[in-house]
Design an enzyme around this catalytic site. Structure first.
Site, short mmCIF file in Angstrom:
data_model
loop_
_atom_site.label_atom_id
_atom_site.label_comp_id
_atom_site.label_asym_id
_atom_site.label_seq_id
_atom_site.Cartn_x
_atom_site.Cartn_y
_atom_site.Cartn_z
N SER A 34 0.82 -1.22 0.00
CA SER A 34 0.00 0.00 0.00
C SER A 34 0.85 1.26 0.00
O SER A 34 1.97 1.27 0.53
CB SER A 34 -0.91 0.03 1.23
OG SER A 34 -1.65 -1.16 1.31
N GLU A 75 -3.68 -14.75 1.46
CA GLU A 75 -3.70 -13.77 2.55
C GLU A 75 -4.88 -13.95 3.48
O GLU A 75 -4.81 -13.59 4.65
CB GLU A 75 -3.68 -12.35 1.96
CG GLU A 75 -3.42 -11.29 3.01
CD GLU A 75 -2.98 -9.95 2.43
OE1 GLU A 75 -2.71 -9.87 1.21
OE2 GLU A 75 -2.91 -8.99 3.19
C1 LIG Z 1 -5.30 -4.26 9.61
C2 LIG Z 1 -4.63 -3.80 8.34
C3 LIG Z 1 -3.35 -4.25 8.05
C4 LIG Z 1 -2.72 -3.84 6.87
N1 LIG Z 1 -1.45 -4.30 6.60
C5 LIG Z 1 -0.85 -3.92 5.46
C6 LIG Z 1 0.47 -4.41 5.16
O1 LIG Z 1 1.09 -5.15 5.94
N2 LIG Z 1 1.04 -4.02 4.00
C7 LIG Z 1 0.41 -3.19 3.12
O2 LIG Z 1 0.99 -2.91 2.08
N3 LIG Z 1 -0.84 -2.70 3.39
C8 LIG Z 1 -1.48 -3.05 4.53
N4 LIG Z 1 -2.74 -2.56 4.82
C9 LIG Z 1 -3.34 -1.59 3.93
C10 LIG Z 1 -4.50 -2.16 3.14
O3 LIG Z 1 -4.06 -3.06 2.17
C11 LIG Z 1 -5.25 -0.96 2.58
O4 LIG Z 1 -5.82 -0.31 3.69
C12 LIG Z 1 -6.31 -1.36 1.62
O5 LIG Z 1 -5.73 -1.76 0.40
C13 LIG Z 1 -7.30 -0.21 1.37
O6 LIG Z 1 -6.61 0.93 0.98
P1 LIG Z 1 -6.86 2.35 1.68
O7 LIG Z 1 -6.77 2.18 3.15
O8 LIG Z 1 -5.97 3.34 1.02
O9 LIG Z 1 -8.39 2.70 1.38
P2 LIG Z 1 -9.00 3.31 0.04
O10 LIG Z 1 -8.55 2.52 -1.14
O11 LIG Z 1 -8.74 4.78 0.03
O12 LIG Z 1 -10.52 3.05 0.28
C14 LIG Z 1 -11.29 3.83 1.22
C15 LIG Z 1 -12.76 3.50 1.03
O13 LIG Z 1 -13.17 3.80 -0.32
C16 LIG Z 1 -13.75 2.66 -0.93
N5 LIG Z 1 -13.38 2.64 -2.35
C17 LIG Z 1 -12.13 2.65 -2.85
N6 LIG Z 1 -12.18 2.64 -4.20
C18 LIG Z 1 -13.49 2.63 -4.55
C19 LIG Z 1 -14.18 2.61 -5.80
N7 LIG Z 1 -13.53 2.62 -6.96
N8 LIG Z 1 -15.52 2.58 -5.77
C20 LIG Z 1 -16.20 2.58 -4.60
N9 LIG Z 1 -15.59 2.60 -3.39
C21 LIG Z 1 -14.26 2.62 -3.36
C22 LIG Z 1 -13.18 1.46 -0.19
O14 LIG Z 1 -14.05 0.34 -0.25
C23 LIG Z 1 -13.07 2.00 1.23
O15 LIG Z 1 -14.29 1.90 1.91
C24 LIG Z 1 -3.39 -2.96 5.98
C25 LIG Z 1 -4.67 -2.51 6.29
C26 LIG Z 1 -5.29 -2.92 7.45
C27 LIG Z 1 -6.69 -2.41 7.76
#
Ligand SMILES: Cc1cc2nc3c(=O)[nH]c(=O)nc-3n(C[C@H](O)[C@H](O)[C@H](O)COP(=O)(O)OP(=O)(O)OC[C@H]3O[C@@H](n4cnc5c(N)ncnc54)[C@H](O)[C@@H]3O)c2cc1C
Length: 300
Positions: A132, A247
């Site tokens: 991410s 995963e």
């Molecule tokens: C407990 C935990 C552990 C994690 N560990 C890791 C790790 O070890 N390594 C790593 O790389 N990452 C890690 N992550 C990150 C995780 O992979 C990301 O949080 C995830 O990919 C979502 O990305 P974001 O948080 O940027 O949310 P966003 O992508 O910004 O999404 C935010 C909201 O918008 C919605 N959304 C997004 N796009 C759309 C769309 N096109 N249409 C409609 N709705 C949409 C989503 O459903 C969500 O509700 C972790 C996350 C968590 C919660």
């Protein structure tokens, strides 16, 4: 069809449960949940202690091909996960053992498998996931951290975030943009890198109430050997998909809920309301029966 365990499987199950029951006696009180191991030093030390014990028994490489240190079979892996879940025991690196190893077995070159699988089986190397980015989460393929090939190396620049346990990890697996002109999903490469490489800065993300298991990871001209890729250059998206399939296994979580339900039943038997144990209340009995059915279905 007979779903009972064979006598051999029952014996193996007992072996896994006995080992985890013993380890539970040493478990730090502050260790809660899968990601709890990354938060406090005592929890991380306990995780490493369990990992070394399991490695000695060959339990970190269950159902791997024997040529890379594999032991046991798939049913052993299931029974071991159940034992750990029930007793809340860590010791299995969720990233190295849980995700990367099966991905390497499926998608890694012979050279990569031989170099990286045995240290995972021996609990010598702990891993983190570097996917991410601040502007690439759900839409991971939109990531912008670059790994530009120069001779026998990639030079990495950019930032990752939400990387669980990156401050504890020895190595990380990540996905990086290696072709600035190619179309989306065909411009990324899956790379393995030593977290001690110069130019990597790991910053833990703090919760309002203190430590968290998550980090930001910054890359500033980080040089990684080009041989450390999994799959083909610019075809890392296929490897990401393979790894993502490993995963979300939830065997350990289901067994932790079985344990929680047992404790709930015990509480309801021991706690009285209006002179009667809670477990005599038909509403509570009904709710517990529902939970038991749902858990049994989840396990099946
Ligand atoms: C407990 C935990 C552990 C994690 N560990 C890791 C790790 O070890 N390594 C790593 O790389 N990452 C890690 N992550 C990150 C995780 O992979 C990301 O949080 C995830 O990919 C979502 O990305 P974001 O948080 O940027 O949310 P966003 O992508 O910004 O999404 C935010 C909201 O918008 C919605 N959304 C997004 N796009 C759309 C769309 N096109 N249409 C409609 N709705 C949409 C989503 O459903 C969500 O509700 C972790 C996350 C968590 C919660």
């Amino acid at each position: 069809m007979d779903f009972e365990l064979t006598d051999e499987q029952k014996a193996r199950r007992k072996e896994f449960f006995d080992a985890c029951k013993e380890l539970e006696k040493l478990k730090p009180l502050r260790l809660v949940g899968i990601e709890g191991v990354f938060e406090y030093d005592e929890c991380w030390e306990f995780h490493l202690h369990c990992a070394r014990q399991f490695a000695q028994k060959g339990w970190l490489s269950l159902a791997w091909p024997p040529e890379y240190g594999g032991t046991g079979n798939m049913m052993d892996r299931v029974l071991f996960a159940e034992a750990r879940g029930y007793h809340g025991i860590p010791g299995v690196d969720i990233f190295g053992v849980g995700m990367l190893a099966p991905t390497l077995i499926q998608a890694g070159s012979e050279e990569v498998k031989k170099e990286f699988l045995p240290p995972i089986a021996r609990a010598e190397v702990m891993w983190c996931e570097l996917w991410s980015e601040p502007n690439a989460g759900s839409d991971l393929a939109a990531l912008s951290t670059t790994a530009i090939r120069k001779g026998d190396e990639y030079i990495i620049n950019g930032q990752k975030t939400w990387n669980t346990g990156a401050h504890r990890a020895d190595w990380g697996f990540g996905v990086f943009k290696t072709d600035l002109n190619a179309r989306k999903h065909h411009n990324l490469t899956f790379i393995l890198l030593d977290m001690k490489t110069p130019g990597i800065t790991v910053k833990p993300i703090r919760y309002m109430d203190g430590d968290s298991p998550f980090c930001e990871v910054y890359f500033d001209d980080v040089r990684v050997p080009a041989k450390n890729i999994v799959g083909q250059e610019n075809e890392g998206w296929a490897v990401v998909n393979t790894l993502a399939g490993f995963e979300r296994s939830s065997l350990t979580e289901i067994m932790s809920l079985v344990r929680a339900l047992e404790e709930l039943v015990k509480f309801c038997n021991e706690t009285k309301r209006n002179g009667q144990p809670l477990s005599r209340d038909p509403v509570i009995r009904n709710r517990i029966a529902q939970l038991a059915c749902e858990l049994e279905a989840a396990r099946a």
